[in-house]
Design a protein around this motif. Structure first.
Motif: not given
Ligand code: FES
Lengths: 496, 86
Positions: A376-378, B9-16, B44-50, B59-61
């Motif tokens: 989930i992405q908030v 700097v990825c601030l998507g939820t997973t990275c955060f 936002p999500c760089l698409g690397l985490c999924s 986290p990814y940068v």
């Molecule tokens: S949240 Fe950082 S790559 Fe998806």
């Protein structure tokens, strides 16, 4: 350098990774087996061994961390018990364990017991202040340099202070020095042990340990189980939660509902009741001639008073916590609901055990891990409004000074109110509090807000966001909210 | 003039949650240190985490095209320095 403290700790990374894997395992078709495999998936055959001596010891430690993630005590689990057995046991359990903290003693190895020692900087000076100050006769001069006899040394550190060359150093044990009440110490084997009679569950040891040895026993499986069973599970998010992820409060609400929660309540709603009751109580107490009153919303502080400073009880406000009032409202509105408090710290797990209206507690790391597990992405959520609008003051409870400020907002201006804030419990502030309680006066003020964590709830042991950005986000939310004064005058109009 | 280095700097939820919360300071410290030679932003999500189990490397940068896994402030600064000294 400041950067070191704020660079992500590898230990939180590990703890969170394990939580994500546990949640994924739970949601898979074979929870027990996939849980058993976690240490092997994280350190597959032939993989690098980043921290320990060999892959087996790394896996053993990951297994122990997973035990805490399943909600069990690491100390009390036999080495021969399989993670799969524990997974099954966790799924069957009805109530979480009593003590919320557990220590992974194998991780304590790298950390030496606290002691004072003489470094090479010793000049063998003629004045020998170290020898003269030592009350225990533990220091002698050998070959022209000071030597400490460990059998006599009491670790008092006096010699450290008097050495003109700063040649004597004290090695500290981070958990021992962080604990405000002396409840954690290394035993004769060098393993940290918590004395649960003394422990106030403030979580400072968990934050301080560089090896990540102190774990919270998670209740994540219990919550997942209730959601899977189709129960109406309701989230109650403490004010600090708003600062944890870079999104709006409404987006956060929707994201939480995507996890399977039926509704989300802001605990700020209960904080508003705390504020009103506490303001009334304070005024009443002052009228009766009370010297001072302390707040009563911080679970770590409440445990401190109950376990270590009973003489403070008459000075502590009798008003209940925001969690208490919020849970009461939720259970009244939804008697069939299972309630889950979203907490910045471990102390609330203790509080919840004594609160029949709060069924479970999740911390922000656990909630974050759950978002990861479900992808989930908030910020992709559109946002859902809260049914009840809480006040600015209630939403600011998580910021140090926020509680006293809220109470003061509702006090008559001519009442002699002098708010003081104890921003974080330390050995020193505990001594101060004992003094105030014993003397029955506090020279600093009469409305004393006490926060176990520095920075208030935003500094809790299981927060996700760094303090500065979290504070910024909470503050802008607070600034966009209405004052509690409007709420109060609103209800008065209704009454008339 | 040389091309600017871009830092995302990825601030998507997973990275955060996995630690980029502590990388937010880069957004202030990098311009202070490198001036306008480096452009830094939170994304936002760089698409690397999924992909698969790649959340564990968050986290990814991204420094230009280079992906930094399990990013820390030190790792990112090192990558910037290497690019600048090329
Ligand atoms: S949240 Fe950082 S790559 Fe998806």
């Amino acid at each position: 350098m400041a950067m070191n403290t704020s660079t992500p700790k590898q230990t939180s990374h590990l703890k969170r990774e394990i939580l994500v894997r546990l949640i994924k395992a739970y949601l898979s078709d074979d929870f027990a087996e996939n849980t058993r495999l976690i240490p092997y998936d994280m350190r597959p055959k032939g993989s690098e061994v980043p921290y320990r001596c060999c892959i087996h010891s790394e896996r053993a430690i990951l297994r122990d961390r997973a035990i805490a993630g399943l909600g069990f005590s690491i100390e009390e689990t036999e080495d021969s018990t399989l993670l799969s057995e524990l997974a099954n046991k966790a799924e069957k359990r009805d109530v979480p364990e009593q003590q919320p903290l557990t220590v992974l003693t194998t991780a304590c190895k790298g950390c030496v017991p606290s002691r004072v020692y003489v470094t090479d900087l010793c000049q063998g000076c003629v004045a020998r202040p170290c020898v003269n100050t030592c009350k225990f006769g533990a220091i002698s001069i050998q070959n022209g340099k000071s030597v400490i006899d460990p059998a006599k040394c009491k670790n008092c550190g006096m010699c450290v202070q008097v050495c003109p060359y700063q040649a004597i150093q004290k090695i500290i044990v981070p958990c021992e020095s962080a604990c405000p009440v002396g409840a954690i110490a290394k035993d004769e084997n060098g393993h940290a042990k918590i004395d649960f009679e003394k422990c106030i569950s403030c979580g400072k040891c968990a934050s301080a340990c560089p090896f990540g040895a102190v774990h919270e026993k998670s209740q994540i499986i219990d919550v997942l189980k209730n959601i899977k069973a189709g129960k109406k599970v309701i989230a109650m998010i403490a004010p600090a939660m708003i600062g944890q992820l870079p999104c709006t409060a409404q987006q956060l609400k929707e994201a939480i509902m995507k996890l399977g929660f039926a509704d989300v309540y802001e605990v700020a709603q209960g904080a508003d009741i705390t504020t009103k009751n506490e303001a009334e109580e304070f005024e009443e107490r002052l009228m009766k001639g009370a010297e001072f009153m302390t707040t009563s919303c911080c679970a770590g502080y409440n445990e401190l008073v109950d376990r270590h400073i009973p003489e403070m009880k008459p000075f502590r406000s009798d008003t209940k916590t925001p969690m208490y009032y919020t849970a009461e409202i939720v259970k009244k509105e939804h008697p069939d609901a299972v309630t889950v408090f979203f907490s910045p710290c471990v102390a609330k797990k203790r509080e919840a055990l004594n609160n029949p209206n709060t069924d479970y507690v999740l911390n922000y790391e656990e909630v974050g891990a759950w978002f990861i597990a479900l992808g989930i992405q908030v910020t992709e959520c559109e946002g859902k409004e809260f049914k009840t609008e809480s006040s600015a003051e209630g939403r600011n409870f998580c910021v140090t000074g926020g509680v006293a400020k809220a109470v003061q907002t509702l006090l008559p201006e001519d009442l002699p109110t002098h708010p003081v804030v104890i921003d974080g419990l330390t050995k020193q502030s505990v001594r101060d509090l004992k003094k105030y309680a014993k003397n029955g006066v506090c020279d600093l003020g009469n409305l004393i807000e006490i926060m176990a964590c520095t920075g208030g709830c935003l500094g809790g042991n299981s927060t996700v966001n760094a303090m500065k950005p979290a504070l910024k986000q909470v503050t802008s939310y607070v600034n966009s909210s209405k004052s509690i004064k409007e709420q109060v005058s609103g209800t008065e109009q209704v009454k008339q | 003039m040389d091309k600017k280095i871009s830092v995302k700097v990825c601030l998507g939820t997973t990275c955060f949650v996995m630690g980029s919360s502590n990388l937010q300071e880069l957004i202030e410290t990098v311009p202070a240190k490198y001036g306008d030679r480096v452009e830094v932003s939170g994304v936002p999500c760089l698409g690397l985490c999924s992909i698969d189990w790649e959340f564990s490397k968050a986290p990814y940068v991204k420094v230009d095209d280079e992906v930094i896994k399990e990013a820390t402030v030190e790792k990112v600064l090192k990558a910037i320095d290497e690019k600048l000294n090329k």
